[in-house]
Design a protein around this motif. Sequence first.
Motif, PDB file in Angstrom:
ATOM      1  N   ARG A   1      10.742  -9.637   0.414  1.00 51.57           N
ATOM      2  CA  ARG A   1      10.961 -10.031  -0.982  1.00 51.57           C
ATOM      3  C   ARG A   1      10.351  -9.029  -1.959  1.00 51.57           C
ATOM      4  NH1 ARG A   1       9.048 -14.612  -3.260  1.00 51.57           N
ATOM      5  NH2 ARG A   1       7.225 -14.777  -1.918  1.00 51.57           N
ATOM      6  N   MET A   2       9.740  -7.985  -1.450  1.00 50.95           N
ATOM      7  CA  MET A   2       9.056  -7.024  -2.295  1.00 50.95           C
ATOM      8  C   MET A   2       9.801  -5.696  -2.285  1.00 50.95           C
ATOM      9  SD  MET A   2       5.070  -5.849  -2.199  1.00 50.95           S
ATOM     10  CE  MET A   2       4.602  -7.570  -2.050  1.00 50.95           C
ATOM     11  N   GLU A   3       9.827  -5.035  -3.466  1.00 51.07           N
ATOM     12  CA  GLU A   3      10.508  -3.747  -3.610  1.00 51.07           C
ATOM     13  C   GLU A   3       9.607  -2.781  -4.370  1.00 51.07           C
ATOM     14  OE1 GLU A   3      14.558  -1.868  -5.681  1.00 51.07           O
ATOM     15  OE2 GLU A   3      14.095  -4.017  -5.839  1.00 51.07           O
ATOM     16  N   TRP A   4       9.505  -1.573  -3.853  1.00 51.36           N
ATOM     17  CA  TRP A   4       8.711  -0.516  -4.501  1.00 51.36           C
ATOM     18  C   TRP A   4       9.584   0.225  -5.514  1.00 51.36           C
ATOM     19  CZ3 TRP A   4       4.510   1.776  -6.008  1.00 51.36           C
ATOM     20  CH2 TRP A   4       4.436   3.148  -6.193  1.00 51.36           C
ATOM     21  N   VAL A   5       9.195   0.213  -6.788  1.00 50.48           N
ATOM     22  CA  VAL A   5       9.976   0.871  -7.840  1.00 50.48           C
ATOM     23  C   VAL A   5       9.122   1.896  -8.603  1.00 50.48           C
ATOM     24  CG1 VAL A   5      11.583  -1.042  -8.161  1.00 50.48           C
ATOM     25  CG2 VAL A   5       9.447  -0.990  -9.463  1.00 50.48           C
ATOM     26  N   GLY A   6       7.916   2.152  -8.091  1.00 49.15           N
ATOM     27  CA  GLY A   6       7.019   3.075  -8.780  1.00 49.15           C
ATOM     28  C   GLY A   6       7.298   4.538  -8.462  1.00 49.15           C
ATOM     29  N   ASN A   7       6.586   5.382  -9.175  1.00 52.26           N
ATOM     30  CA  ASN A   7       6.672   6.826  -8.963  1.00 52.26           C
ATOM     31  C   ASN A   7       5.322   7.435  -9.344  1.00 52.26           C
ATOM     32  OD1 ASN A   7       7.159   9.567  -8.918  1.00 52.26           O
ATOM     33  ND2 ASN A   7       9.167   9.418  -9.885  1.00 52.26           N
ATOM     34  N   PRO A   8       4.492   7.758  -8.355  1.00 54.56           N
ATOM     35  CA  PRO A   8       3.159   8.273  -8.661  1.00 54.56           C
ATOM     36  C   PRO A   8       3.184   9.516  -9.538  1.00 54.56           C
ATOM     37  CG  PRO A   8       3.312   7.675  -6.353  1.00 54.56           C
ATOM     38  CD  PRO A   8       4.693   7.586  -6.914  1.00 54.56           C
ATOM     39  N   ARG A   9       4.219  10.359  -9.402  1.00 51.30           N
ATOM     40  CA  ARG A   9       4.301  11.564 -10.221  1.00 51.30           C
ATOM     41  C   ARG A   9       4.438  11.221 -11.699  1.00 51.30           C
ATOM     42  NH1 ARG A   9       2.024  15.489  -7.389  1.00 51.30           N
ATOM     43  NH2 ARG A   9       2.793  15.460  -5.225  1.00 51.30           N
ATOM     44  N   ARG A  10       5.003  10.072 -11.962  1.00 51.74           N
ATOM     45  CA  ARG A  10       5.125   9.588 -13.342  1.00 51.74           C
ATOM     46  C   ARG A  10       4.010   8.590 -13.687  1.00 51.74           C
ATOM     47  NH1 ARG A  10      11.675   8.511 -13.823  1.00 51.74           N
ATOM     48  NH2 ARG A  10      12.328  10.683 -13.399  1.00 51.74           N
ATOM     49  N   LYS A  11       3.033   8.515 -12.803  1.00 57.86           N
ATOM     50  CA  LYS A  11       1.882   7.627 -12.994  1.00 57.86           C
ATOM     51  C   LYS A  11       2.325   6.173 -13.115  1.00 57.86           C
ATOM     52  CE  LYS A  11      -0.791  11.312 -15.139  1.00 57.86           C
ATOM     53  NZ  LYS A  11      -1.575  11.785 -16.290  1.00 57.86           N
ATOM     54  N   ASP A  12       3.208   5.800 -12.195  1.00 63.87           N
ATOM     55  CA  ASP A  12       3.772   4.450 -12.175  1.00 63.87           C
ATOM     56  C   ASP A  12       3.610   3.870 -10.780  1.00 63.87           C
ATOM     57  OD1 ASP A  12       5.158   2.119 -12.521  1.00 63.87           O
ATOM     58  OD2 ASP A  12       7.114   3.063 -12.841  1.00 63.87           O
ATOM     59  N   GLY A  13       2.999   2.703 -10.686  1.00 63.50           N
ATOM     60  CA  GLY A  13       2.806   2.043  -9.392  1.00 63.50           C
ATOM     61  C   GLY A  13       3.378   0.638  -9.375  1.00 63.50           C
ATOM     62  N   SER A  14       4.524   0.443 -10.019  1.00 64.49           N
ATOM     63  CA  SER A  14       5.106  -0.889 -10.181  1.00 64.49           C
ATOM     64  C   SER A  14       5.826  -1.360  -8.920  1.00 64.49           C
ATOM     65  CB  SER A  14       6.086  -0.894 -11.363  1.00 64.49           C
ATOM     66  OG  SER A  14       5.452  -0.457 -12.547  1.00 64.49           O
ATOM     67  N   ILE A  15       5.881  -2.683  -8.766  1.00 62.20           N
ATOM     68  CA  ILE A  15       6.618  -3.316  -7.672  1.00 62.20           C
ATOM     69  C   ILE A  15       7.455  -4.461  -8.244  1.00 62.20           C
ATOM     70  CG2 ILE A  15       4.926  -2.741  -5.888  1.00 62.20           C
ATOM     71  CD1 ILE A  15       3.841  -5.590  -6.129  1.00 62.20           C
TER      72      ILE A  15
ATOM     73  N   HIS B   1       0.846  -1.190   0.000  1.00 58.18           N
ATOM     74  CA  HIS B   1       0.000   0.000   0.000  1.00 58.18           C
ATOM     75  C   HIS B   1       0.882   1.241   0.000  1.00 58.18           C
ATOM     76  CE1 HIS B   1      -3.656   2.297   0.503  1.00 58.18           C
ATOM     77  NE2 HIS B   1      -3.105   2.954   1.523  1.00 58.18           N
ATOM     78  N   PHE B   2       0.544   2.171  -0.893  1.00 56.26           N
ATOM     79  CA  PHE B   2       1.248   3.452  -0.956  1.00 56.26           C
ATOM     80  C   PHE B   2       0.257   4.556  -0.620  1.00 56.26           C
ATOM     81  CE2 PHE B   2       2.524   7.352  -3.014  1.00 56.26           C
ATOM     82  CZ  PHE B   2       3.891   7.423  -2.794  1.00 56.26           C
ATOM     83  N   ALA B   3       0.595   5.379   0.373  1.00 56.71           N
ATOM     84  CA  ALA B   3      -0.290   6.473   0.775  1.00 56.71           C
ATOM     85  C   ALA B   3       0.543   7.553   1.462  1.00 56.71           C
ATOM     86  CB  ALA B   3      -1.384   5.973   1.719  1.00 56.71           C
ATOM     87  N   LYS B   4       0.111   8.805   1.312  1.00 59.38           N
ATOM     88  CA  LYS B   4       0.778   9.959   1.929  1.00 59.38           C
ATOM     89  C   LYS B   4       2.256  10.026   1.554  1.00 59.38           C
ATOM     90  CE  LYS B   4      -2.984  11.165   4.083  1.00 59.38           C
ATOM     91  NZ  LYS B   4      -3.713  12.426   3.722  1.00 59.38           N
ATOM     92  N   GLY B   5       2.562   9.570   0.328  1.00 60.15           N
ATOM     93  CA  GLY B   5       3.935   9.634  -0.147  1.00 60.15           C
ATOM     94  C   GLY B   5       4.854   8.562   0.394  1.00 60.15           C
ATOM     95  N   GLN B   6       4.320   7.574   1.140  1.00 58.94           N
ATOM     96  CA  GLN B   6       5.148   6.533   1.733  1.00 58.94           C
ATOM     97  C   GLN B   6       4.671   5.144   1.309  1.00 58.94           C
ATOM     98  OE1 GLN B   6       7.932   6.979   3.505  1.00 58.94           O
ATOM     99  NE2 GLN B   6       7.727   9.215   3.339  1.00 58.94           N
ATOM    100  N   PRO B   7       5.601   4.225   0.962  1.00 59.17           N
ATOM    101  CA  PRO B   7       5.216   2.849   0.645  1.00 59.17           C
ATOM    102  C   PRO B   7       5.156   2.007   1.916  1.00 59.17           C
ATOM    103  CG  PRO B   7       7.538   3.158   0.165  1.00 59.17           C
ATOM    104  CD  PRO B   7       7.025   4.485   0.648  1.00 59.17           C
TER     105      PRO B   7
END
Length: 248
Positions: free
Chosen positions: A97-111, A80-86
């Motif tokens: 085993r999970m890594e956050w690689v998204g960037n909401p400013r670029r409209k990317d929510g990838s993991i 879950h990503f909210a308030k700028g924090q993953p």
Amino acid sequence: MSQGAGDNRSLLVLAGLLAGLGLSPTWAIHVYTPREVYGTVGSHVTLSCSFWSSEWISEDISITWHFQAEGSRDSISIFHFAKGQPYIDDVGTFKERMEWVGNPRRKDGSIVIHNLDYTDNGTFTCDVKNPPDIVGKSSQVTLYVLEKVPTRYGVVLGSIIGGALLLVLLVVALVYLVRYCWLRRQAVLQRRLSAMEKGKLQRSAKDASKRSRQAPVLYAMLDHSRSTKAASEKKAKGAAGESRKDKK
């Protein structure tokens, strides 16, 4: 009932309440993921999630990933990503085993999921909310984890494929070489035949010219021969007449 389905139903109820109050909710957000992703045991895979919204990216944007294991009816929240924090799941099967690689400013929510295992087979759902775009359809991607191919088998398989391709290239090159040699030989033979035909024509022209020059000479020789023969016959007749006179 899965948690994702419950969230969507709640959002629909909220949209109905807003409509009852005379407020029009925005339905412009769209979420996109690939349909299928493949990985091997022990490797890592990126679960891509992009979205489009008619609104500016707000500080209240939220991105949620759910997982439904293969053969299971239950869906669990794993990210879950909210308030700028993953916020990554730290108690479930995807712990560490999970890594956050998204960037909401670029409209990317990838993991990214590391160290894949067979238990990771299943459906992952990406859901994005960008207030006031709070109602939209989530997107799902199915992960297939396959057995890792041993290196030696991979090397052997690569060698076989490379050898087959090399053999095909050699055969093609040989075919082109044979065709080139055949065409070149045909061209040489054609030139020789053309030269022979040209030579025959030239010889025929010379023979015709020679015959045309020899004809008057032959005619003159024949006339001379005829004149000589006539003179000889006349002389012979004269000698015979004189001999008869002498006898008388």
